[in-house]
Scaffold this motif. Sequence first.
Motif, short mmCIF file in Angstrom:
data_model
loop_
_atom_site.label_atom_id
_atom_site.label_comp_id
_atom_site.label_asym_id
_atom_site.label_seq_id
_atom_site.Cartn_x
_atom_site.Cartn_y
_atom_site.Cartn_z
N ALA A 1 2.72 -4.68 19.85
CA ALA A 1 3.73 -3.67 19.49
C ALA A 1 3.04 -2.38 19.05
O ALA A 1 1.87 -2.40 18.64
N PHE B 1 10.34 -5.21 26.15
CA PHE B 1 9.15 -6.04 26.25
C PHE B 1 8.59 -5.96 27.66
O PHE B 1 9.33 -5.85 28.64
N TRP C 1 11.66 -2.20 16.13
CA TRP C 1 10.36 -1.61 16.47
C TRP C 1 9.45 -2.60 17.19
O TRP C 1 8.43 -2.20 17.76
N MET C 2 9.80 -3.87 17.17
CA MET C 2 8.98 -4.90 17.81
C MET C 2 9.22 -4.90 19.31
O MET C 2 10.01 -5.67 19.85
N THR C 3 8.55 -3.98 19.99
CA THR C 3 8.57 -3.88 21.44
C THR C 3 7.13 -3.94 21.91
O THR C 3 6.21 -3.98 21.10
N GLY C 4 6.91 -3.93 23.18
CA GLY C 4 5.54 -3.91 23.69
C GLY C 4 5.27 -5.03 24.68
O GLY C 4 6.18 -5.62 25.25
#
Length: 180
Positions: free
Chosen positions: A67, A133, A156-159
Amino acid sequence: MDVREERPDDHDAVHHLHRAAFGAHGTAVARLVDALRHDDPAALCLVGEVDGEVVGQVMFTRSLLDAPRRLVPVRVLSPLAVLPAHQGRGVGSALVRRGLELLDAHGVPAVFLEGDPGYYSRLGFRPGGGWGFRRPSLRIPEPAFQVFPLGAYEPWMTGTLVYSATFWEHDCVGLRDQEG
């Protein structure tokens, strides 16, 4: 059916289960399970038992989400298997649901998988791309890359999902071209 944590004395039954459930790929899956146990001794491994027989198994192993703010510990559901004679009876669903409950209680923010969207969407999994994601490999078909956000998930926890090295070492990421 009883759902419980896997014990070392279940390993032979689990090997048989994966060989039966995955046919030609069963031996490779059984080897992956052994390697994942070695790589991640704290993995959540559940079995479904009917009349003393192990009829299903699921593993949730550690992985990372790369992230923007920081690396986030997440879990990957793989593999899930049910003996052919017990498929279609809710064994797999019960294993997955119980695993998600336990992981949620331990503050895991998300569980990822690559699998059949028709099956896993019934259990609440959603396409990972729609949540920001990215797949760990382009060999994973976009619809197969799925996520189940849990209570500790934050926007905010993307990636990018980063699989543990074990999945790569056993070439168990995405689909391979069958020609050549």
